[in-house]
Design an enzyme around this catalytic site. Sequence first.
Site, PDB file in Angstrom:
ATOM      1  N   GLU A   1      -3.496   7.548  -3.954  1.00  0.00           N
ATOM      2  CA  GLU A   1      -3.232   6.258  -3.335  1.00  0.00           C
ATOM      3  C   GLU A   1      -3.028   5.168  -4.383  1.00  0.00           C
ATOM      4  OE1 GLU A   1      -5.837   5.096   0.243  1.00  0.00           O
ATOM      5  OE2 GLU A   1      -6.685   3.958  -1.410  1.00  0.00           O
TER       6      GLU A   1
ATOM      7  N   TYR B   1       0.863  -1.175   0.000  1.00  0.00           N
ATOM      8  CA  TYR B   1       0.000   0.000   0.000  1.00  0.00           C
ATOM      9  C   TYR B   1       0.897   1.221   0.000  1.00  0.00           C
ATOM     10  CZ  TYR B   1      -2.947   3.785   1.575  1.00  0.00           C
ATOM     11  OH  TYR B   1      -3.595   4.989   1.650  1.00  0.00           O
TER      12      TYR B   1
END
Length: 380
Positions: free
Chosen positions: A190, A102
Amino acid sequence: MKLHEFQAKQVLARAGIPIPDGRVATTAGEAREAAVQLGGGPWVVKAQVHVGGRGKAGGIKLAKTPDEVATHATAILGMDIKGLTVATVYVERAATIAKELYLGVTLDRDRRRPVVMLSTVGGMDIEEVAATTPEKIARGWPSPLLGLLPFEARALCFDADVPERQRDAVAEIAQKLYRLYESTDANLLEINPLFIQEDGSVIAGDAKLDVDDSALFRQHDAEAMREVAPDEAAEEKARGLGFSYVQLEGDVGIIGNGAGLVMGTLDAVRNAGGRAANFLDVGGGAKEDVVRAALEIVLENPRVRSVFINIFGGITRGDEVAKGILSVLAQAKPRVPLVIRLAGTEAEAGRRLLEGAPLVSRATMDDAAGEAVRLARESR
Ligand code: GDP
Ligand code: MN
């Protein structure tokens, strides 16, 4: 303003962040053709809607043949994901996944700085990781003046335990992502997951870019990518009228004044055993026309089975609110019951104006919420 994954990935690619080859399609035939054009295989077929969690909702499917791509596209197109209908799929050459990371940048309001987050627990809901195993997320708060410096990017990789072989690549991507976060005026940028592939390469598996609405006047590229799905038209209309509206999944329509009160109203509906259909804050000092527009927007949502209007008058006046409601009622009887709780400035005058009108008035927020939930259930 949110971009679709395929749009956000184009933004990443332009900044030199590796992405898989992909093409968009709006029909099964186009999806099949996209796979053929891309070559190779397997492919992944991905729903393009402005929400996360598409994987869990069945909006992301792996295909071994172009025919299977078409089959998956047929299944995904038209699918409902969190209230949004899928009109476009993105067909990509599938990554070969060794590990999912992530990587994201957003604003940390407490620290008044951007925060860069990196974790080797990628792919899943980062909110869940943050709640259950926060120690698995490495965080860095670069100086807004200097940006994410190389040593800071490397430190994040060490903190997050990124495998040694990928450290340089991930650090470089983190720096590029940070620069993009700045240059796109993003609220959130993101990559989840950031894939480490079996050959050791690092590639963006997903991309989320939410551009600050206040910056759209100078974010022409993003503005040009704006796409309003029919399901989002109401939110867009409300924004144009100057108040905030967010569609939710329940059936009790909500109108309130002040974000705090509206959130409290959502809780009250929840406590009464119901679910709100939306968040709508008419703001402070809303006049008759704003209240009318708000009520019209809420009633346009086919899910709505009752409407709860919760006003605590400060600079907003009860009589203005009443007039707005009456002007909607003057046109037609609403298709669902209305429940109102008026308190504060000119509440008495407002209630007098509403006497005899086809709506239910309650003195407290909890009573009104209970009534709205009951009426919604009855008309189901
Ligand atoms: P989201 O659920 O909306 O966040 O969609 P993502 O794009 O993040 O995809 C969700 C999950 O689908 C990923 O975490 C992967 O496990 C899987 N997935 C996505 N793309 C690929 C791919 O190219 N290959 C494989 N094998 N799995 C993928
Ligand atoms: Mn994702």
